[in-house]
Design a protein around this motif. Structure first.
Motif, short mmCIF file in Angstrom:
data_model
loop_
_atom_site.label_atom_id
_atom_site.label_comp_id
_atom_site.label_asym_id
_atom_site.label_seq_id
_atom_site.Cartn_x
_atom_site.Cartn_y
_atom_site.Cartn_z
N ILE A 104 -51.09 3.52 -16.99
CA ILE A 104 -50.57 4.11 -18.00
C ILE A 104 -49.12 3.71 -18.66
CG2 ILE A 104 -52.03 6.17 -18.17
CD1 ILE A 104 -49.44 7.44 -16.63
N LYS A 105 -48.66 2.33 -17.93
CA LYS A 105 -47.25 1.98 -17.95
C LYS A 105 -46.92 1.48 -19.28
CE LYS A 105 -44.64 -2.07 -16.19
NZ LYS A 105 -44.71 -3.22 -15.61
N ASP A 106 -47.87 1.33 -20.27
CA ASP A 106 -47.79 0.90 -21.54
C ASP A 106 -47.15 2.19 -22.46
OD1 ASP A 106 -48.03 -1.85 -21.17
OD2 ASP A 106 -49.94 -1.87 -22.09
N ASN A 107 -48.17 3.28 -21.75
CA ASN A 107 -47.78 4.76 -22.67
C ASN A 107 -46.38 5.15 -22.32
OD1 ASN A 107 -50.68 3.94 -23.27
ND2 ASN A 107 -50.46 6.20 -23.86
N MET A 129 -53.19 5.11 -28.64
CA MET A 129 -53.25 4.45 -27.32
C MET A 129 -53.66 5.58 -26.30
SD MET A 129 -49.03 3.57 -27.63
CE MET A 129 -48.73 2.91 -26.00
N LEU A 130 -53.71 6.65 -26.44
CA LEU A 130 -54.33 7.74 -25.76
C LEU A 130 -55.84 7.41 -25.72
CD1 LEU A 130 -52.16 10.75 -26.06
CD2 LEU A 130 -52.30 9.45 -23.77
N LYS A 131 -56.36 7.27 -26.80
CA LYS A 131 -57.76 7.16 -27.21
C LYS A 131 -58.43 6.09 -26.57
CE LYS A 131 -61.15 8.14 -30.92
NZ LYS A 131 -61.66 9.38 -30.14
N ARG A 132 -57.83 4.84 -26.33
CA ARG A 132 -58.68 3.82 -25.64
C ARG A 132 -58.85 4.01 -23.96
NH1 ARG A 132 -53.96 0.28 -23.28
NH2 ARG A 132 -52.28 1.57 -23.50
N TYR A 145 -51.09 23.91 -24.81
CA TYR A 145 -51.28 22.77 -25.90
C TYR A 145 -51.03 21.49 -25.25
CZ TYR A 145 -46.57 23.75 -24.89
OH TYR A 145 -45.16 23.83 -24.15
N CYS A 146 -51.33 20.54 -26.18
CA CYS A 146 -51.72 19.11 -25.80
C CYS A 146 -50.04 18.26 -25.76
CB CYS A 146 -52.48 18.20 -26.19
SG CYS A 146 -54.25 18.89 -25.96
N LEU A 147 -49.72 17.64 -24.75
CA LEU A 147 -48.31 16.80 -25.02
C LEU A 147 -48.91 15.29 -24.22
CD1 LEU A 147 -45.57 19.33 -23.58
CD2 LEU A 147 -46.07 18.68 -26.10
N HIS A 148 -48.25 14.28 -25.03
CA HIS A 148 -48.59 13.08 -24.77
C HIS A 148 -48.34 12.82 -23.35
CE1 HIS A 148 -47.05 8.59 -24.10
NE2 HIS A 148 -48.31 8.54 -24.49
N GLN A 149 -47.10 13.27 -22.74
CA GLN A 149 -46.71 12.86 -21.48
C GLN A 149 -47.60 13.58 -20.07
OE1 GLN A 149 -44.79 14.43 -23.66
NE2 GLN A 149 -43.15 15.75 -22.81
N GLU A 150 -48.32 14.44 -20.66
CA GLU A 150 -49.23 15.12 -19.87
C GLU A 150 -50.40 14.61 -19.80
OE1 GLU A 150 -50.07 19.70 -18.36
OE2 GLU A 150 -49.65 19.38 -20.54
N VAL A 151 -50.93 14.39 -21.14
CA VAL A 151 -52.46 13.92 -21.26
C VAL A 151 -52.60 12.50 -20.69
CG1 VAL A 151 -54.20 13.19 -23.06
CG2 VAL A 151 -52.94 15.29 -23.49
N MET A 152 -51.64 11.53 -20.89
CA MET A 152 -51.75 10.38 -20.27
C MET A 152 -51.86 10.28 -18.66
SD MET A 152 -47.83 8.46 -20.51
CE MET A 152 -46.52 9.32 -19.76
N LYS A 153 -51.32 11.10 -18.11
CA LYS A 153 -51.43 11.20 -16.84
C LYS A 153 -52.86 11.33 -16.15
CE LYS A 153 -46.80 13.23 -15.81
NZ LYS A 153 -46.01 14.31 -15.27
N LEU A 154 -53.68 11.95 -17.14
CA LEU A 154 -55.12 12.23 -16.66
C LEU A 154 -56.13 10.92 -16.91
CD1 LEU A 154 -55.88 15.62 -18.36
CD2 LEU A 154 -54.94 15.18 -16.12
N ALA A 155 -55.36 9.84 -17.40
CA ALA A 155 -56.10 8.75 -17.54
C ALA A 155 -56.40 7.93 -16.41
CB ALA A 155 -55.51 7.67 -18.38
N ILE A 214 -43.82 3.56 -21.16
CA ILE A 214 -42.55 2.83 -21.70
C ILE A 214 -42.19 3.17 -22.94
CG2 ILE A 214 -41.64 0.39 -22.11
CD1 ILE A 214 -43.20 -0.61 -19.69
N TYR A 215 -43.55 3.09 -23.82
CA TYR A 215 -43.49 3.69 -25.38
C TYR A 215 -42.85 4.84 -25.42
CZ TYR A 215 -44.58 4.00 -30.38
OH TYR A 215 -44.18 4.25 -31.58
N GLY A 216 -43.59 5.90 -24.65
CA GLY A 216 -42.71 7.31 -24.55
C GLY A 216 -41.49 7.31 -24.60
N MET A 217 -41.01 6.68 -23.47
CA MET A 217 -39.70 6.69 -23.13
C MET A 217 -38.66 5.95 -24.32
SD MET A 217 -37.09 7.58 -21.12
CE MET A 217 -38.13 7.98 -19.82
#
Length: 313
Positions: A196-199, A166-169, A182-192, A201-204
């Motif tokens: 990032i709504k789908d990410n 989901m992040l690679k796209r 280190y890398c965390l999903h909730q932080e990396v997605m903010k740089l897109a 929602i899925y993260g929650m």
């Protein structure tokens, strides 16, 4: 160069920049000393717990088998973050490729949610031991414990597996600087650069279906345990029963408190000082692997005796 071309050039970047402690960059080499000690103590402590339980037949019981799962999970968490954390503080190596970052966050989140499952399993173990003592051996057989471990691992892998894809796209733009070492999903997605709504929602959904459900079930288990303990006539027996839960309660608080706090800060605490996020991140990933072996060695006589035997002989 136009703003559009700047954004496009940023988006094709294949690396992120990790961060140490803001404002203390000149102190990183000194901060690395306690960090090295923490990692060494965490790895040595958890390896010792696993070794003792594996080599001591009297500890091949459900409570200790679950403890060995916890130690292996903590060991994995320490090894996941060690290269990037010490790389930043020892030699200033901040760059991390996108693929390495996505791999790291997969293992960090997978092991974190696996630890949540193991803590729930340990709560179930204490519930059966105190509330159903006559059926303890027949309920928690080695086969059942193995299935619980595989189910916990399967749940974590299945829920976290989609995150790297989901992040690679996404294309990534801007400074590409992460707040942690280190890398965390909730932080990396903010740089897109895209929605990032789908990410989000899925993260929650992942957090609620793992940490949320697990923590509620642990609370429910302890409510039943407390009800059973209070019905015991002897005060000495009540204290003895509760004392078997102290180590687990400490492990639960060590794990869930910083994890929930960090998640809340990332999602809702935009005004929180950056230093608070950094410190909470270190507490979340470094302290449970460090403290769990110490807590169980101090509070569990069988473990304490074996640790003393190993290091004193």
């Amino acid at each position: 160069m136009t703003l559009g071309s700047l954004a496009n050039s940023s988006s094709i970047s294949s690396t992120f920049l990790l961060s140490g402690i803001p404002g203390l960059e000149h102190m990183h080499i000194w901060i690395s000393i306690p960090l090295c000690f923490i990692y060494l103590a965490s790895i040595l402590g958890n390896c010792t717990i696993v070794f003792i339980i594996k080599t001591e037949p009297s500890l091949h019981e459900p409570m200790y088998l679950f403890l060995s799962m916890l130690a292996l999970t903590d060991l994995g968490l320490s090894l996941c973050t060690l290269p990037t954390v010490l790389g930043i503080f020892l030699i200033g190596a901040r760059n991390i490729s996108q693929d390495a970052c996505f791999a790291q966050l997969f293992f960090i989140h997978c092991l974190s949610f696996l630890e949540s499952s193991v803590l729930l399993s340990m709560a179930f173990d204490r519930f059966v031991a105190i509330c159903r003592p006559l059926h303890y051996a027949s309920i928690l057989t080695n086969t059942v414990i193995g299935r619980i471990g595989l189910a916990s691992l399967g749940r974590s892998v299945a829920l976290i597996f989609p995150l790297p894809f989901m992040l690679k796209r996404f294309p990534y733009c801007g400074s590409l600087i992460l707040s942690h070492s280190y890398c965390l999903h909730q932080e990396v997605m903010k740089l897109a650069c895209e929605d990032i709504k789908d990410n989000s929602i899925y993260g929650m959904f992942v957090i609620v279906s793992t940490v949320g459900i697990d923590s509620l079930l642990i609370l429910f288990s302890y409510a039943l345990i407390l009800h059973t303990v209070l019905s015991i006539a002897s005060k000495a027996e009540r204290l003895k029963a509760l004392n078997t839960c102290v180590s687990h309660i400490c492990a639960v608080l060590l794990f869930y408190t910083p994890m929930i706090g960090l998640s809340i800060i990332h999602r809702f605490g935009k005004q929180a000082p950056h230093l608070v996020q950094v410190i909470m991140g270190f507490v979340y990933l470094l302290f449970p692997p460090l403290m769990n072996p110490i807590i169980y060695s101090v509070k569990t006589k069988q473990i304490r005796d074996r640790v003393t035997h190993v290091f004193c002989c």
